[in-house]
Design a protein around this motif. Structure first.
Motif, PDB file in Angstrom:
ATOM      1  N   VAL A  56       2.401   5.776 -13.281  1.00 13.89           N
ATOM      2  CA  VAL A  56       2.025   4.222 -13.207  1.00 13.89           C
ATOM      3  C   VAL A  56       2.591   3.785 -14.575  1.00 13.89           C
ATOM      4  O   VAL A  56       3.155   2.747 -14.641  1.00 13.89           O
ATOM      5  N   TYR A  57       2.427   4.483 -15.722  1.00 10.27           N
ATOM      6  CA  TYR A  57       2.523   3.858 -16.923  1.00 10.27           C
ATOM      7  C   TYR A  57       4.103   4.011 -17.292  1.00 10.27           C
ATOM      8  O   TYR A  57       4.540   5.115 -17.109  1.00 10.27           O
ATOM      9  N   ASN A  58       4.649   2.999 -18.028  1.00 10.43           N
ATOM     10  CA  ASN A  58       5.985   2.994 -18.732  1.00 10.43           C
ATOM     11  C   ASN A  58       7.040   3.286 -17.396  1.00 10.43           C
ATOM     12  O   ASN A  58       7.836   4.039 -17.439  1.00 10.43           O
ATOM     13  N   THR A  59       6.886   2.766 -15.936  1.00 14.35           N
ATOM     14  CA  THR A  59       7.458   2.918 -14.714  1.00 14.35           C
ATOM     15  C   THR A  59       8.064   1.839 -14.504  1.00 14.35           C
ATOM     16  O   THR A  59       7.771   0.634 -14.813  1.00 14.35           O
ATOM     17  N   ARG A  60       9.014   1.926 -13.761  1.00 11.18           N
ATOM     18  CA  ARG A  60       9.492   0.385 -13.010  1.00 11.18           C
ATOM     19  C   ARG A  60       9.544   0.684 -11.314  1.00 11.18           C
ATOM     20  O   ARG A  60       9.634   1.863 -10.975  1.00 11.18           O
ATOM     21  N   SER A  61       9.861  -0.191 -10.563  1.00  8.88           N
ATOM     22  CA  SER A  61       9.917  -0.078  -9.245  1.00  8.88           C
ATOM     23  C   SER A  61      11.200   0.613  -8.777  1.00  8.88           C
ATOM     24  O   SER A  61      12.040   0.561  -9.640  1.00  8.88           O
ATOM     25  N   TRP A  62      10.787   1.274  -7.832  1.00  8.82           N
ATOM     26  CA  TRP A  62      12.243   1.700  -7.239  1.00  8.82           C
ATOM     27  C   TRP A  62      13.305   0.917  -6.557  1.00  8.82           C
ATOM     28  O   TRP A  62      12.641  -0.124  -5.962  1.00  8.82           O
ATOM     29  N   THR A  63      14.559   1.021  -6.897  1.00  2.54           N
ATOM     30  CA  THR A  63      15.299   0.248  -6.372  1.00  2.54           C
ATOM     31  C   THR A  63      15.274  -0.383  -4.784  1.00  2.54           C
ATOM     32  O   THR A  63      15.566  -1.394  -4.470  1.00  2.54           O
ATOM     33  N   SER A  64      15.194   0.794  -4.032  1.00  2.29           N
ATOM     34  CA  SER A  64      15.062   0.479  -2.672  1.00  2.29           C
ATOM     35  C   SER A  64      14.324   1.778  -1.927  1.00  2.29           C
ATOM     36  O   SER A  64      14.481   2.873  -2.789  1.00  2.29           O
ATOM     37  N   CYS A  65      13.686   1.416  -0.910  1.00  3.93           N
ATOM     38  CA  CYS A  65      12.985   2.579  -0.302  1.00  3.93           C
ATOM     39  C   CYS A  65      13.333   2.617   1.101  1.00  3.93           C
ATOM     40  O   CYS A  65      13.294   1.467   1.931  1.00  3.93           O
ATOM     41  N   SER A  66      13.815   3.425   1.804  1.00  5.93           N
ATOM     42  CA  SER A  66      14.048   3.727   3.098  1.00  5.93           C
ATOM     43  C   SER A  66      12.899   4.228   4.086  1.00  5.93           C
ATOM     44  O   SER A  66      12.814   4.140   5.224  1.00  5.93           O
ATOM     45  N   GLU A  67      11.707   4.351   3.273  1.00  2.06           N
ATOM     46  CA  GLU A  67      10.563   4.788   3.918  1.00  2.06           C
ATOM     47  C   GLU A  67       9.864   3.775   5.110  1.00  2.06           C
ATOM     48  O   GLU A  67       9.495   2.701   4.219  1.00  2.06           O
ATOM     49  N   ASP A  68       9.399   3.805   6.067  1.00  2.00           N
ATOM     50  CA  ASP A  68       8.791   2.926   6.961  1.00  2.00           C
ATOM     51  C   ASP A  68       7.208   3.015   6.661  1.00  2.00           C
ATOM     52  O   ASP A  68       6.674   2.379   7.282  1.00  2.00           O
ATOM     53  N   ASP A  69       6.885   4.111   6.110  1.00  2.00           N
ATOM     54  CA  ASP A  69       5.662   4.566   6.096  1.00  2.00           C
ATOM     55  C   ASP A  69       4.816   3.576   4.959  1.00  2.00           C
ATOM     56  O   ASP A  69       5.431   3.758   3.649  1.00  2.00           O
ATOM     57  N   ASP A  70       3.805   3.168   5.182  1.00  2.00           N
ATOM     58  CA  ASP A  70       3.278   2.232   4.249  1.00  2.00           C
ATOM     59  C   ASP A  70       2.277   3.080   3.367  1.00  2.00           C
ATOM     60  O   ASP A  70       1.289   2.276   2.603  1.00  2.00           O
TER      61      ASP A  70
END
Length: 84
Positions: A56-70
């Motif tokens: 959580v801390y000092n992270t960024r979002s992943w650029t893309s995600c191919s997972e359809d699992d929510d």
């Protein structure tokens, strides 16, 4: 009606993985006290963050995600963003 700690943590992780900000509306009442259920939720979330804070801390979002699992969310560290 209050969300459970599990529901709040799900929203937290989902929001962070999508490059969002998570704000909890917790404040004191007129007499300066905080509702015990809110205190309980904050403590539960704090316990979870002690174990899982690295994701959580000092992270960024992943650029893309191919997972359809929510139920699967990705983040990356600052080092991964900077190419280190």
């Amino acid at each position: 009606d209050y969300l459970t700690a599990k529901e709040l943590l799900y929203l937290l992780v989902q929001t962070i993985s999508r490059n969002g900000n998570f704000l909890l509306n917790v404040g004191p009442s007129a007499d300066g006290t905080i509702n015990p259920i809110m205190v309980e939720r904050l403590l539960q979330m704090g316990d979870w963050l002690l174990v899982n804070g690295e994701a959580v801390y000092n992270t960024r979002s992943w650029t893309s995600c191919s997972e359809d699992d929510d139920t699967i969310f990705y983040t990356r560290t600052i080092d991964q963003v900077n190419g280190d």
